[in-house]
Motif scaffolding. Sequence first.
Motif, PDB file in Angstrom:
ATOM      1  N   ALA A  18       1.645  -1.299  -3.410  1.00 17.31           N
ATOM      2  CA  ALA A  18       2.006  -0.119  -2.636  1.00 17.31           C
ATOM      3  C   ALA A  18       3.084   0.668  -3.370  1.00 17.31           C
ATOM      4  O   ALA A  18       4.079   1.051  -2.815  1.00 17.31           O
ATOM      5  CB  ALA A  18       2.518  -0.525  -1.256  1.00 17.31           C
ATOM      6  N   GLY A  19       2.878   0.893  -4.650  1.00 15.55           N
ATOM      7  CA  GLY A  19       3.862   1.670  -5.403  1.00 15.55           C
ATOM      8  C   GLY A  19       5.139   0.889  -5.572  1.00 15.55           C
ATOM      9  O   GLY A  19       5.250  -0.258  -5.165  1.00 15.55           O
ATOM     10  N   SER A  20       6.107   1.513  -6.199  1.00 16.60           N
ATOM     11  CA  SER A  20       7.374   0.821  -6.345  1.00 16.60           C
ATOM     12  C   SER A  20       8.494   1.691  -5.817  1.00 16.60           C
ATOM     13  O   SER A  20       8.396   2.906  -5.783  1.00 16.60           O
ATOM     14  CB  SER A  20       7.615   0.439  -7.801  1.00 16.60           C
ATOM     15  N   GLY A  21       9.541   1.029  -5.377  1.00 18.66           N
ATOM     16  CA  GLY A  21      10.648   1.724  -4.732  1.00 18.66           C
ATOM     17  C   GLY A  21      11.619   2.320  -5.737  1.00 18.66           C
ATOM     18  O   GLY A  21      11.441   2.213  -6.944  1.00 18.66           O
ATOM     19  N   TYR A  43       6.879   6.605  -3.207  1.00 18.25           N
ATOM     20  CA  TYR A  43       6.765   5.294  -2.618  1.00 18.25           C
ATOM     21  C   TYR A  43       5.727   5.391  -1.516  1.00 18.25           C
ATOM     22  O   TYR A  43       5.889   6.118  -0.549  1.00 18.25           O
ATOM     23  CB  TYR A  43       8.112   4.870  -2.034  1.00 18.25           C
ATOM     24  N   ALA A  44       4.632   4.671  -1.716  1.00 18.86           N
ATOM     25  CA  ALA A  44       3.491   4.868  -0.834  1.00 18.86           C
ATOM     26  C   ALA A  44       3.645   4.091   0.451  1.00 18.86           C
ATOM     27  O   ALA A  44       2.819   3.302   0.830  1.00 18.86           O
ATOM     28  CB  ALA A  44       2.214   4.454  -1.557  1.00 18.86           C
ATOM     29  N   SER A  52      12.021  -4.452   4.096  1.00 19.36           N
ATOM     30  CA  SER A  52      11.935  -4.203   5.526  1.00 19.36           C
ATOM     31  C   SER A  52      10.499  -4.400   6.031  1.00 19.36           C
ATOM     32  O   SER A  52      10.266  -4.965   7.094  1.00 19.36           O
ATOM     33  CB  SER A  52      12.403  -2.768   5.756  1.00 19.36           C
ATOM     34  N   ALA A  53       9.527  -3.956   5.236  1.00 23.54           N
ATOM     35  CA  ALA A  53       8.117  -4.072   5.630  1.00 23.54           C
ATOM     36  C   ALA A  53       7.704  -5.544   5.753  1.00 23.54           C
ATOM     37  O   ALA A  53       6.956  -5.908   6.664  1.00 23.54           O
ATOM     38  CB  ALA A  53       7.224  -3.353   4.612  1.00 23.54           C
ATOM     39  N   LEU A 112       9.019  -4.020  -5.867  1.00 19.64           N
ATOM     40  CA  LEU A 112       7.574  -3.935  -5.685  1.00 19.64           C
ATOM     41  C   LEU A 112       7.177  -4.426  -4.296  1.00 19.64           C
ATOM     42  O   LEU A 112       7.810  -5.316  -3.754  1.00 19.64           O
ATOM     43  CB  LEU A 112       6.862  -4.851  -6.689  1.00 19.64           C
ATOM     44  N   LEU A 113       6.122  -3.830  -3.748  1.00 19.78           N
ATOM     45  CA  LEU A 113       5.545  -4.317  -2.500  1.00 19.78           C
ATOM     46  C   LEU A 113       4.050  -4.456  -2.735  1.00 19.78           C
ATOM     47  O   LEU A 113       3.411  -3.522  -3.203  1.00 19.78           O
ATOM     48  CB  LEU A 113       5.811  -3.321  -1.372  1.00 19.78           C
ATOM     49  N   ARG A 159       0.186   0.590   8.323  1.00 20.13           N
ATOM     50  CA  ARG A 159       1.055   1.732   8.041  1.00 20.13           C
ATOM     51  C   ARG A 159       1.425   1.855   6.570  1.00 20.13           C
ATOM     52  O   ARG A 159       2.058   2.807   6.177  1.00 20.13           O
ATOM     53  CB  ARG A 159       2.333   1.612   8.889  1.00 20.13           C
ATOM     54  N   ILE A 160       1.061   0.875   5.774  1.00 18.99           N
ATOM     55  CA  ILE A 160       1.410   0.933   4.356  1.00 18.99           C
ATOM     56  C   ILE A 160       0.213   1.447   3.554  1.00 18.99           C
ATOM     57  O   ILE A 160      -0.910   1.022   3.776  1.00 18.99           O
ATOM     58  CB  ILE A 160       1.801  -0.470   3.835  1.00 18.99           C
ATOM     59  N   ALA A 161       0.462   2.377   2.665  1.00 18.12           N
ATOM     60  CA  ALA A 161      -0.618   2.903   1.828  1.00 18.12           C
ATOM     61  C   ALA A 161      -0.727   2.052   0.564  1.00 18.12           C
ATOM     62  O   ALA A 161       0.045   2.225  -0.380  1.00 18.12           O
ATOM     63  CB  ALA A 161      -0.328   4.356   1.480  1.00 18.12           C
ATOM     64  N   SER A 214      12.983  -0.369   1.868  1.00 19.05           N
ATOM     65  CA  SER A 214      11.769  -0.335   2.686  1.00 19.05           C
ATOM     66  C   SER A 214      10.759  -1.427   2.346  1.00 19.05           C
ATOM     67  O   SER A 214      10.093  -1.948   3.232  1.00 19.05           O
ATOM     68  CB  SER A 214      11.113   1.039   2.630  1.00 19.05           C
ATOM     69  N   ALA A 215      10.643  -1.790   1.066  1.00 22.63           N
ATOM     70  CA  ALA A 215       9.682  -2.837   0.700  1.00 22.63           C
ATOM     71  C   ALA A 215      10.042  -4.148   1.425  1.00 22.63           C
ATOM     72  O   ALA A 215       9.167  -4.829   1.978  1.00 22.63           O
ATOM     73  CB  ALA A 215       9.676  -3.052  -0.812  1.00 22.63           C
ATOM     74  N   THR A 225       2.098  -3.183  10.818  1.00 26.62           N
ATOM     75  CA  THR A 225       2.820  -2.872   9.579  1.00 26.62           C
ATOM     76  C   THR A 225       1.858  -2.660   8.422  1.00 26.62           C
ATOM     77  O   THR A 225       1.983  -1.698   7.659  1.00 26.62           O
ATOM     78  CB  THR A 225       3.773  -4.040   9.232  1.00 26.62           C
ATOM     79  N   ARG A 262      14.571   8.130   2.725  1.00 25.90           N
ATOM     80  CA  ARG A 262      13.394   7.796   1.939  1.00 25.90           C
ATOM     81  C   ARG A 262      12.716   9.033   1.405  1.00 25.90           C
ATOM     82  O   ARG A 262      12.270   9.084   0.286  1.00 25.90           O
ATOM     83  CB  ARG A 262      12.378   7.049   2.813  1.00 25.90           C
TER      84      ARG A 262
END
Lengths: 202, 188
Positions: A107-110, B103-104, A25-26, A115-116, A89-91, A22-23, A86, B95
């Motif tokens: 934005a936290g880690s997967g 994961y935020a 993909s974003a 990392l994102l 939509r990311i926290a 997801s990181a 996008t 997810r």
Amino acid sequence: MTPTRHPSDAVLADYASGALRSAFSAVVAAHLEHCPHCRDEVAALEAVGGALLETLPESGLAAEGLERVMAALDEAEAPAAPAQSTIERIAFGRERFLAPSMGIRKAGSGADGELLYLLRLPSGQKTLPHGHLGVEFTTVLKGAYNDNGALYRAGDFCEMDSAADHQPHVVVGEECVCLIASERPMRMTTRVGWLVQALTGV
Amino acid sequence: MPVRPSEEDVDTAGLMALIASSQDRSAFRTLFMIFAPRVKTYLIRHGAPAEKAEELAQETMLTLWRKATYFDPQRASVGAWVFTIARNLRIDSLRRERSAVAYALTVHEPEASTVTPQTESEIAQTQVRLRSAISTLPPEQLEVVQLSFFEDKPHAEIAQQLSLPLGTVKSRLRLALARLRGLVGDLA
């Protein structure tokens, strides 16, 4: 202005098939918002996905499945509000300052430690020289930077792998904001870099 | 026992229009019978247990009903649209299960849609061409395309599974995708 630096065909194919974490993909999604060309490419790949889906063999469904869904149609909720961008939509967490007007929002880690984060660098800033221990995707959201002789402007996408060291340099005139996904923390090539890394965790 | 319709002789975009304009339940029933069993297969190939695959296939079809008015027949085929709904639900559900790490991030990739509109019949013809191209792909190319779209495996793992060098997998995939992609025409 439409972007001039795009994800590779392989990255777009992974995005369309849903194989990117997801990181990553974003970061591709942020580029697509700026890039009609790549949105058409992704749509073409999704058409391929649709045709593949249609050629799959059928699995047997539970006997009452269709009736259950038919019964649920009346209660189906109204569609969600129109999609935000996008970035919205990311926290992201709060901005941590690395220096005046230079900040990072994570934005936290997967699941695999990727990392994102949003990185904000002031006009003219030279980053510390560094490399990567894995893949890094970047989409420029604002401003521009030079890296290894190439200019990256708002909307442009950059993929780095572990082979290359680099030292992006923000173009004078405006601050630069990037959305970055990286597989692993950076590989700092100077002692000052190690220190900064210890303080920021990227 | 109703005859199971096949997407090849059904005007799926027309059925979507009926759902969007008048919540037509029998149109929905037909689309359900075309797509739900294949979406279930798609999810099983991605490793979902049968029960979970069934649940997500039903959710995919409910999403199609709810979002019917967003479907634009000039920008995607129904098959492509269903594929993206199923893909997004699969990603989200994975997810959620993995996100003990909190994961935020909640990204809902948009559903399939081109920037450049085409006519409905162009889109329908493209899908026919794609299906027939898929059925005539050399088996070794079809295999890597299916693994890449349907099994969520990194290329390196596909290579291992097929006992092929990674470079071979990548070049087969590139060839096959370029060939299929070429059939969708130059949109841009």
